[in-house]
Design a protein around this motif. Sequence first.
Motif, PDB file in Angstrom:
ATOM      1  N   GLU A  55       4.701  10.914  -1.446  1.00 30.85           N
ATOM      2  CA  GLU A  55       5.438  11.628  -0.408  1.00 30.85           C
ATOM      3  C   GLU A  55       5.844  12.981  -0.966  1.00 30.85           C
ATOM      4  N   GLU A  56       5.738  13.997  -0.121  1.00 33.49           N
ATOM      5  CA  GLU A  56       5.972  15.363  -0.583  1.00 33.49           C
ATOM      6  C   GLU A  56       6.339  16.232   0.608  1.00 33.49           C
ATOM      7  N   ARG A  57       7.344  17.099   0.407  1.00 34.44           N
ATOM      8  CA  ARG A  57       7.728  18.058   1.441  1.00 34.44           C
ATOM      9  C   ARG A  57       7.648  19.459   0.859  1.00 34.44           C
ATOM     10  N   ASP A  58       7.152  20.383   1.655  1.00 32.54           N
ATOM     11  CA  ASP A  58       7.086  21.772   1.228  1.00 32.54           C
ATOM     12  C   ASP A  58       7.385  22.637   2.442  1.00 32.54           C
ATOM     13  N   GLU A  59       7.362  23.928   2.253  1.00 28.71           N
ATOM     14  CA  GLU A  59       7.669  24.835   3.349  1.00 28.71           C
ATOM     15  C   GLU A  59       6.647  24.659   4.476  1.00 28.71           C
ATOM     16  N   GLY A  60       7.104  24.153   5.619  1.00 26.07           N
ATOM     17  CA  GLY A  60       6.255  24.059   6.790  1.00 26.07           C
ATOM     18  C   GLY A  60       5.315  22.879   6.821  1.00 26.07           C
ATOM     19  N   LEU A  61       5.455  21.951   5.863  1.00 27.44           N
ATOM     20  CA  LEU A  61       4.555  20.794   5.877  1.00 27.44           C
ATOM     21  C   LEU A  61       5.219  19.582   5.242  1.00 27.44           C
ATOM     22  N   ALA A  62       4.674  18.427   5.566  1.00 25.78           N
ATOM     23  CA  ALA A  62       5.047  17.180   4.886  1.00 25.78           C
ATOM     24  C   ALA A  62       3.768  16.413   4.623  1.00 25.78           C
ATOM     25  N   ARG A  63       3.755  15.720   3.500  1.00 24.60           N
ATOM     26  CA  ARG A  63       2.537  15.032   3.065  1.00 24.60           C
ATOM     27  C   ARG A  63       2.896  13.612   2.625  1.00 24.60           C
ATOM     28  N   ALA A  64       2.067  12.643   3.050  1.00 24.08           N
ATOM     29  CA  ALA A  64       2.275  11.253   2.641  1.00 24.08           C
ATOM     30  C   ALA A  64       0.917  10.626   2.361  1.00 24.08           C
ATOM     31  N   GLY A  65       0.926   9.615   1.477  1.00 17.32           N
ATOM     32  CA  GLY A  65      -0.318   8.955   1.117  1.00 17.32           C
ATOM     33  C   GLY A  65      -0.178   7.448   1.110  1.00 17.32           C
ATOM     34  N   VAL A  66      -1.253   6.767   1.504  1.00 13.40           N
ATOM     35  CA  VAL A  66      -1.325   5.308   1.512  1.00 13.40           C
ATOM     36  C   VAL A  66      -2.583   4.892   0.761  1.00 13.40           C
ATOM     37  N   VAL A  67      -2.441   3.922  -0.127  1.00 13.63           N
ATOM     38  CA  VAL A  67      -3.594   3.415  -0.861  1.00 13.63           C
ATOM     39  C   VAL A  67      -4.316   2.394   0.014  1.00 13.63           C
ATOM     40  N   LYS A  68      -5.602   2.597   0.168  1.00 13.03           N
ATOM     41  CA  LYS A  68      -6.376   1.671   1.000  1.00 13.03           C
ATOM     42  C   LYS A  68      -6.589   0.349   0.280  1.00 13.03           C
ATOM     43  N   ASP A  69      -6.260  -0.719   0.959  1.00  7.53           N
ATOM     44  CA  ASP A  69      -6.524  -2.079   0.483  1.00  7.53           C
ATOM     45  C   ASP A  69      -7.581  -2.675   1.402  1.00  7.53           C
ATOM     46  N   ALA A  70      -8.791  -2.842   0.875  1.00  7.76           N
ATOM     47  CA  ALA A  70      -9.889  -3.390   1.674  1.00  7.76           C
ATOM     48  C   ALA A  70      -9.936  -4.904   1.631  1.00  7.76           C
ATOM     49  N   GLY A  71      -8.885  -5.532   1.109  1.00  3.90           N
ATOM     50  CA  GLY A  71      -8.898  -6.985   0.989  1.00  3.90           C
ATOM     51  C   GLY A  71      -9.953  -7.407  -0.012  1.00  3.90           C
ATOM     52  N   ASP A  72     -10.713  -8.423   0.328  1.00  5.18           N
ATOM     53  CA  ASP A  72     -11.761  -8.915  -0.566  1.00  5.18           C
ATOM     54  C   ASP A  72     -13.143  -8.379  -0.211  1.00  5.18           C
ATOM     55  N   ASP A  73     -13.175  -7.313   0.590  1.00  6.62           N
ATOM     56  CA  ASP A  73     -14.460  -6.709   0.919  1.00  6.62           C
ATOM     57  C   ASP A  73     -14.869  -5.751  -0.203  1.00  6.62           C
ATOM     58  N   PRO A  74     -16.157  -5.733  -0.594  1.00  5.53           N
ATOM     59  CA  PRO A  74     -16.616  -4.817  -1.643  1.00  5.53           C
ATOM     60  C   PRO A  74     -16.807  -3.399  -1.107  1.00  5.53           C
ATOM     61  N   ASP A  75     -15.736  -2.812  -0.625  1.00  8.54           N
ATOM     62  CA  ASP A  75     -15.746  -1.506   0.025  1.00  8.54           C
ATOM     63  C   ASP A  75     -15.594  -0.419  -1.034  1.00  8.54           C
ATOM     64  N   VAL A  76     -16.423   0.625  -0.960  1.00  8.68           N
ATOM     65  CA  VAL A  76     -16.349   1.684  -1.968  1.00  8.68           C
ATOM     66  C   VAL A  76     -15.031   2.447  -1.900  1.00  8.68           C
ATOM     67  N   THR A  77     -14.348   2.399  -0.756  1.00 10.67           N
ATOM     68  CA  THR A  77     -13.089   3.124  -0.637  1.00 10.67           C
ATOM     69  C   THR A  77     -11.873   2.266  -0.974  1.00 10.67           C
ATOM     70  N   HIS A  78     -12.097   1.024  -1.428  1.00 10.36           N
ATOM     71  CA  HIS A  78     -10.963   0.185  -1.826  1.00 10.36           C
ATOM     72  C   HIS A  78     -10.199   0.877  -2.953  1.00 10.36           C
ATOM     73  N   GLY A  79      -8.900   0.995  -2.799  1.00  6.67           N
ATOM     74  CA  GLY A  79      -8.065   1.643  -3.809  1.00  6.67           C
ATOM     75  C   GLY A  79      -7.966   3.142  -3.679  1.00  6.67           C
ATOM     76  N   ALA A  80      -8.672   3.739  -2.712  1.00  4.71           N
ATOM     77  CA  ALA A  80      -8.609   5.193  -2.530  1.00  4.71           C
ATOM     78  C   ALA A  80      -7.268   5.595  -1.924  1.00  4.71           C
ATOM     79  N   LEU A  81      -6.786   6.753  -2.326  1.00  3.74           N
ATOM     80  CA  LEU A  81      -5.538   7.282  -1.784  1.00  3.74           C
ATOM     81  C   LEU A  81      -5.865   8.130  -0.558  1.00  3.74           C
ATOM     82  N   ILE A  82      -5.405   7.681   0.608  1.00  2.00           N
ATOM     83  CA  ILE A  82      -5.625   8.383   1.869  1.00  2.00           C
ATOM     84  C   ILE A  82      -4.376   9.210   2.154  1.00  2.00           C
ATOM     85  N   ILE A  83      -4.541  10.514   2.242  1.00  2.00           N
ATOM     86  CA  ILE A  83      -3.406  11.441   2.322  1.00  2.00           C
ATOM     87  C   ILE A  83      -3.433  12.179   3.652  1.00  2.00           C
ATOM     88  N   SER A  84      -2.280  12.286   4.268  1.00  2.00           N
ATOM     89  CA  SER A  84      -2.151  13.077   5.495  1.00  2.00           C
ATOM     90  C   SER A  84      -1.129  14.184   5.272  1.00  2.00           C
TER      91      SER A  84
END
Length: 369
Positions: A55-84
Motif C-alpha cells: 500500500e502506498e500513497r503519493d501526490e494525486g495517487l494511491a497504490r495497492a497490491g494483492v498477491v495472486k493465489d492460484a490455489g493448486d493450479d499450476p498457473d504461471v502467475t501464481h504468487g505474482a504481485l498484482i498492483i493497481s
Amino acid sequence: MDVEGKNLRRGWTTGTCAAAASKAACQALLGSEFPALVEVTLPGGQRPAFALAMEERDEGLARAGVVKDAGDDPDVTHGALIISTVRKGRPGSGITFRAGEGVGTVTRAGLPLSVGESAINPVPRKMIAAAIAEVAGPMADLEVEISVAGGELLAEKTLNPRLGILGGISILGTTGIVIPFSCAAWIHSIWRGIDVARAAGLSHIAGSTGNTSEKAVAAYHGLPEIALIDMGDFVGGMLKYLRSHPVERVTIAGGVAKMTKLAQGMLDVHSKRGMADLAALAELARDAGATEALAARIAAANTVAGAFEEAEAEGLQIGERVARLAWRTAAKALGRSEIALEILVFDREGRLKGRAPFTPSDHSDASSS
C-alpha cells in the motif's frame, strides 16, 4: 475441490486480484485508510476478501497490491504481485484503464480488445469498475493502471506473444475463480488464437498436439507463427469453434499416439481420457496386409510408437490409414463442408508418417480405409 481423490484448492484470477487492489487504492485515494481486508463481488455473486501485500500513497495517487493465489493450479502467475494505481481522471471520463509495467498491450486484431488497448479483459474491467463503485459511486472519474511485478518475463511462458499481446501478461478471468487443472483456460486460448489468425486474413491454420508436431507442420507448410494453434489435447475444442469461425483450410497435426486415438474416435486425446486401443491398431494393420505374427506384436506393444516401429520393421506403413481414420473423426466434429481438412501424423523426431490430404469435411470418400 476433489480431483482423482485429491483435495485441490481453488484460487483467484488476476482479474479478481486487480479488482481488490483497485478498490483498496480507490478507498485510500478518497481519503480513507487502506483496509485490512478488501472484499470484491465476483460475477457469480461470491464475496471473497483479500489482504493487501503493498500500500502506498503519493501526490494525486494511491497504490495497492494483492498477491495472486492460484490455489493448486499450476498457473504461471501464481504468487505474482498484482498492483493497481488509481488517480483522478478527467471530468466525465468515467473509469479508464492503462497497462502498467508487466501488463501487455494488444497489437493484433481479433481479440476481445481493440489494438492499442491495455490487455485487461472485459470481465475484469467490469469487476474493477464495480469494485470502485462500491467506494466511489457509479459516476466516478478515475484512471486505473494495472501492473504486475515481473509480468513481462511471466508472459514469455504464455501464448501472449503469439497472440500479439506484447509487454506483459493479460488480466484475465470470467468467473473470478481459478479451478485447478481446468481445461477452460487452454480452450479459450485456442479460440483466441483462431480469432487472431482470422482477423489477420489467414486462410490456413494448423492445430498441433505438441511442440514437435508444431515445428514439423510449420516446416511442412511454411506457416507463420500466427497460423499455429497450440491445441494440445483438445482437438474437439478447436474443431467445434471452427464450425462458427471457419477458415478455408485446417491442418490437424500430432504424434502417432495422439493421432491414433483421434483415429479411434477420441476428440480429447489426453492420456487420462483413455489409451489408444492397440488391439484395434493391430486389426488396422491386418487390413493393411500385416501377418498374424506382426499383428500380435503390435497388439502386445508397450506404446503406439513401438507398434509403428514393429510395422515399419517389416516394411508396413500404417500411418496413412491412421491419418484417414483420424480425418473421419475430425471431419465429423468439424461439420463444415466449405473447410478443407488435412491430417498429418508425425513421429517423435518430426518425420511424417501419414497424411490425409486436404478434403472438404463433408467428403466421405476421403475417410475410407
